[in-house]
Motif scaffolding. Structure first.
Motif, PDB file in Angstrom:
ATOM      1  N   GLU A   5       0.829  -1.212   0.000  1.00  0.00           N
ATOM      2  CA  GLU A   5       0.000   0.000   0.000  1.00  0.00           C
ATOM      3  C   GLU A   5       0.861   1.259   0.000  1.00  0.00           C
ATOM      4  O   GLU A   5       0.599   2.215  -0.742  1.00  0.00           O
ATOM      5  CB  GLU A   5      -0.922   0.000   1.212  1.00  0.00           C
ATOM      6  CG  GLU A   5      -2.044  -1.025   1.156  1.00  0.00           C
ATOM      7  CD  GLU A   5      -2.949  -0.952   2.367  1.00  0.00           C
ATOM      8  OE1 GLU A   5      -4.122  -0.592   2.193  1.00  0.00           O
ATOM      9  OE2 GLU A   5      -2.476  -1.236   3.484  1.00  0.00           O
ATOM     10  N   LYS A   6       1.896   1.275   0.836  1.00  0.00           N
ATOM     11  CA  LYS A   6       2.766   2.449   0.938  1.00  0.00           C
ATOM     12  C   LYS A   6       3.499   2.707  -0.377  1.00  0.00           C
ATOM     13  O   LYS A   6       3.499   3.835  -0.891  1.00  0.00           O
ATOM     14  CB  LYS A   6       3.780   2.245   2.065  1.00  0.00           C
ATOM     15  CG  LYS A   6       4.769   3.397   2.230  1.00  0.00           C
ATOM     16  CD  LYS A   6       5.762   3.085   3.335  1.00  0.00           C
ATOM     17  CE  LYS A   6       6.809   4.199   3.445  1.00  0.00           C
ATOM     18  NZ  LYS A   6       7.815   3.901   4.515  1.00  0.00           N
TER      19      LYS A   6
ATOM     20  N   ILE B 246       4.038   5.697  -5.937  1.00  0.00           N
ATOM     21  CA  ILE B 246       4.133   5.795  -7.398  1.00  0.00           C
ATOM     22  C   ILE B 246       2.852   6.364  -8.000  1.00  0.00           C
ATOM     23  O   ILE B 246       2.899   7.007  -9.060  1.00  0.00           O
ATOM     24  CB  ILE B 246       4.500   4.440  -8.048  1.00  0.00           C
ATOM     25  CG1 ILE B 246       3.373   3.415  -7.929  1.00  0.00           C
ATOM     26  CG2 ILE B 246       5.801   3.904  -7.470  1.00  0.00           C
ATOM     27  CD1 ILE B 246       3.604   2.182  -8.786  1.00  0.00           C
ATOM     28  N   PHE B 247       1.702   6.171  -7.345  1.00  0.00           N
ATOM     29  CA  PHE B 247       0.470   6.775  -7.850  1.00  0.00           C
ATOM     30  C   PHE B 247       0.588   8.298  -7.842  1.00  0.00           C
ATOM     31  O   PHE B 247       0.123   8.973  -8.763  1.00  0.00           O
ATOM     32  CB  PHE B 247      -0.724   6.350  -6.997  1.00  0.00           C
ATOM     33  CG  PHE B 247      -1.040   4.876  -7.045  1.00  0.00           C
ATOM     34  CD1 PHE B 247      -0.528   4.062  -8.055  1.00  0.00           C
ATOM     35  CD2 PHE B 247      -1.849   4.300  -6.077  1.00  0.00           C
ATOM     36  CE1 PHE B 247      -0.813   2.702  -8.088  1.00  0.00           C
ATOM     37  CE2 PHE B 247      -2.146   2.953  -6.107  1.00  0.00           C
ATOM     38  CZ  PHE B 247      -1.620   2.144  -7.113  1.00  0.00           C
ATOM     39  N   SER B 248       1.225   8.850  -6.803  1.00  0.00           N
ATOM     40  CA  SER B 248       1.405  10.301  -6.735  1.00  0.00           C
ATOM     41  C   SER B 248       2.268  10.798  -7.892  1.00  0.00           C
ATOM     42  O   SER B 248       2.011  11.868  -8.464  1.00  0.00           O
ATOM     43  CB  SER B 248       2.050  10.684  -5.399  1.00  0.00           C
ATOM     44  OG  SER B 248       1.184  10.387  -4.321  1.00  0.00           O
TER      45      SER B 248
ATOM     46  N   CYS C 104      11.178  -2.474  -6.143  1.00  0.00           N
ATOM     47  CA  CYS C 104      12.395  -2.345  -5.340  1.00  0.00           C
ATOM     48  C   CYS C 104      12.066  -1.965  -3.900  1.00  0.00           C
ATOM     49  O   CYS C 104      12.576  -2.568  -2.944  1.00  0.00           O
ATOM     50  CB  CYS C 104      13.311  -1.293  -5.976  1.00  0.00           C
ATOM     51  SG  CYS C 104      14.922  -1.110  -5.169  1.00  0.00           S
ATOM     52  N   ASN C 105      11.179  -0.980  -3.728  1.00  0.00           N
ATOM     53  CA  ASN C 105      10.838  -0.525  -2.374  1.00  0.00           C
ATOM     54  C   ASN C 105      10.111  -1.594  -1.571  1.00  0.00           C
ATOM     55  O   ASN C 105      10.414  -1.819  -0.393  1.00  0.00           O
ATOM     56  CB  ASN C 105       9.984   0.739  -2.457  1.00  0.00           C
ATOM     57  CG  ASN C 105      10.803   1.964  -2.855  1.00  0.00           C
ATOM     58  OD1 ASN C 105      12.025   1.975  -2.723  1.00  0.00           O
ATOM     59  ND2 ASN C 105      10.136   2.995  -3.345  1.00  0.00           N
TER      60      ASN C 105
ATOM     61  N   GLY D 263      13.885  -5.109   5.653  1.00  0.00           N
ATOM     62  CA  GLY D 263      13.461  -4.227   6.729  1.00  0.00           C
ATOM     63  C   GLY D 263      14.118  -2.877   6.670  1.00  0.00           C
ATOM     64  O   GLY D 263      14.243  -2.175   7.693  1.00  0.00           O
ATOM     65  N   ARG D 264      14.529  -2.461   5.479  1.00  0.00           N
ATOM     66  CA  ARG D 264      15.248  -1.192   5.306  1.00  0.00           C
ATOM     67  C   ARG D 264      14.811  -0.525   4.011  1.00  0.00           C
ATOM     68  O   ARG D 264      14.768  -1.159   2.958  1.00  0.00           O
ATOM     69  CB  ARG D 264      16.754  -1.475   5.252  1.00  0.00           C
ATOM     70  CG  ARG D 264      17.621  -0.267   4.973  1.00  0.00           C
ATOM     71  CD  ARG D 264      17.885   0.529   6.229  1.00  0.00           C
ATOM     72  NE  ARG D 264      18.709   1.711   5.963  1.00  0.00           N
ATOM     73  CZ  ARG D 264      19.235   2.473   6.917  1.00  0.00           C
ATOM     74  NH1 ARG D 264      19.031   2.159   8.189  1.00  0.00           N
ATOM     75  NH2 ARG D 264      19.960   3.533   6.612  1.00  0.00           N
ATOM     76  N   ASP D 265      14.483   0.756   4.103  1.00  0.00           N
ATOM     77  CA  ASP D 265      14.174   1.521   2.898  1.00  0.00           C
ATOM     78  C   ASP D 265      15.472   1.726   2.124  1.00  0.00           C
ATOM     79  O   ASP D 265      16.456   2.219   2.683  1.00  0.00           O
ATOM     80  CB  ASP D 265      13.572   2.873   3.281  1.00  0.00           C
ATOM     81  CG  ASP D 265      13.004   3.627   2.092  1.00  0.00           C
ATOM     82  OD1 ASP D 265      13.673   3.661   1.040  1.00  0.00           O
ATOM     83  OD2 ASP D 265      11.905   4.187   2.208  1.00  0.00           O
TER      84      ASP D 265
END
Length: 480
Positions: free
Chosen positions: A143-144, A149-151, A174-175, A183-185
């Motif tokens: 969802e995040k 990417i929708f924005s 990738c994200n 567990g890391r951006d």
């Protein structure tokens, strides 16, 4: 008692273009293949009057050895590639061609191992554990990343009236993968941060490995000389590869410890299998498939999109307005659309195996003798449109796999190196995420149609970066 089909020799010698000159025949086969895959397969089906025949597959000389393969182009013969009692999968991901082990830190990743090898069981068990142990993270992270990417698409549509899909789908993949598994951006500040270049590093590492067997739409002469005639050495992308290594070494220490303590996997082995699984299997597959999935939907009849909107919003409403596992499982049409897209345009086009013994491959019209050691391959985009299994096989039918009767057809969708109604196991070569990838894609579509009422996507375009897709219309949800 059914009549036994005749036993025949496999037609073709792999050098049908130039007869007794095998290297020239292989080169001519390769050039013809990259000139147009559909025409390549259609011409040989007509020539041999068979969906089973021997042909040279890319890569081929001068920089490679000839690569004759017995190709299977129908859904009756192709499943022999999944029978581990008759074939082995050792080092045949790309036929008889294997990239340098330098791309993998000197180890053979799990995908190159046969289930009979002990490391295969250890590594695949570890990878399946990573998917299941993060079950509670997948939906929130999807969802995040989708919202992000929708924005971007909204901004591009407002500014240009169009929005290209591919790059943002790569960023989404990738994200989601790094945030959930590691567990890391990947863009978070830090000593080994990938910044905004995570998708680029993955693509830079992937490109040379698959270049000899791929086309990205460059002028034919350039592709032949730069990509298809010689392997691209690892040192050309070593810097980008090291960025991925540094990221995993720095931020995935818990995963490397787990691999060592719980599965007996040496750290360097685990590290490079993580990179391969995240980069080659997951990122590479989603980068290809997500734009294709949206492309089918955006070019379908408007009634399909309206039905998807209704189903998704009703299912989510029944779960109190949240996307949950239960909501996703209620979305029968969404699931059907995902599997129909996987059938029509699977992210992996070719599967290979090597005969463990002399065996017989059976198609609809004949049986064919295969000798021990011969490489057998399947062309999924062709076989998955088998008219003896699927009605209107060349047409995208959104509801094909919906309902009880439709679900029975899932057995014949083979995108994941196995039947779609067979679960992955450490003891088979079914994709470790065979049941998860469709769920991820269904969840992504749920996010999409909770935000948008409709979309239209232009016909895909082939360019120097491959096949690209573009929104020409993107209608936000009223009162969102």
């Amino acid at each position: 008692m059914p009549e036994t089909l005749p036993l025949k020799e496999v037609p073709g010698d792999g050098n049908d273009a130039v007869g007794r000159w095998p290297h020239l025949g292989a080169i001519e086969n390769r050039i013809e293949f990259f000139h147009g895959e559909q025409e390549f397969w259609s011409s040989r089906l007509e020539k041999y009057g068979s969906t089973v025949f021997r042909v040279n597959m890319p890569p081929s000389p001068p920089g490679f050895s000839a690569n004759p393969v017995i190709m299977l182009l129908d859904l009756k013969s192709l499943p022999i590639l999944f029978d581990s009692s008759k074939v082995e999968k050792k080092d045949v991901l790309l036929g008889s061609y294997m990239p340098s082990l330098s791309f993998y830190g000197g180890i053979r990743p799990c995908i190159f191992l046969d289930p009979s090898e002990e490391r295969h069981c250890q590594l695949k068990s570890f990878m399946m554990d990573l998917i299941k142990s993060n079950a509670d993270k997948w939906i929130p992270e999807i969802e995040k990343a989708a919202s992000e990417i929708f924005s971007v698409w909204d901004d591009k549509m407002a500014k240009n009236g169009t929005a290209e899909l591919n790059s943002e789908c790569g960023r989404f993949a990738c994200n989601v993968l790094f945030r959930t598994i590691v567990g890391r951006d990947p863009a978070a500040p830090g000593e080994a941060s990938l910044g905004e270049k995570g998708p680029f590093y993955f693509q830079a590492w992937l490109g040379p490995q698959v270049a000899p067997v791929a086309s990205v739409g460059l002028p034919h002469v350039l592709e032949e000389t730069m990509m298809h005639s010689f392997p691209i050495p690892h040192f050309t992308i070593a810097h980008f590869h090291q960025k991925l290594v540094d990221f995993i070494e720095t931020y995935a220490t818990d995963l490397l410890d787990k691999a060592d303590k719980e599965y007996g996997i040496e750290r360097n082995d685990a590290l490079h299998n993580l990179i391969f699984t995240l980069g080659f299997n997951a990122f590479g597959g989603l980068l290809i498939f997500l734009p294709s999935l949206l492309g089918f939907i955006g070019r379908a009849d408007e009634s399909v999109r309206k039905a998807l909107v209704s189903e998704i919003r009703n299912a989510v409403e029944m779960e109190g307005g949240e996307i949950t596992v239960g909501a996703v499982h209620r979305m029968d049409l969404v699931k059907s659309v995902v599997y129909e897209s996987l059938r029509m345009r699977p992210p992996v086009h070719y599967l290979y195996a090597r005969a463990k013994e002399d065996l017989v491959v059976e198609s609809y019209d004949a049986r064919y003798a295969v000798k021990k050691g011969e490489v057998i391959g399947g062309c999924l985009p062709f076989a998955s449109r088998d008219p003896r299994v699927f009605e209107d096989a060349d047409t995208f039918v959104a509801s094909r796999f919906a309902g009880a009767e439709g679900r029975k057809l899932l057995h014949h969708v083979l995108w994941s190196n196995g039947h779609s109604d067979v679960l992955p196991s450490p003891h088979n070569k079914q994709c470790a995420a065979a049941d998860f990838v469709p769920f991820l894609c269904q969840t992504f579509l749920a996010c999409f149609f909770l935000r948008y009422d409709d979309c239209i996507i232009d016909e895909p375009k082939i360019s120097g970066s491959g096949i690209s897709y573009t929104f020409t219309s993107l209608k936000s949800r009223a009162n969102r």
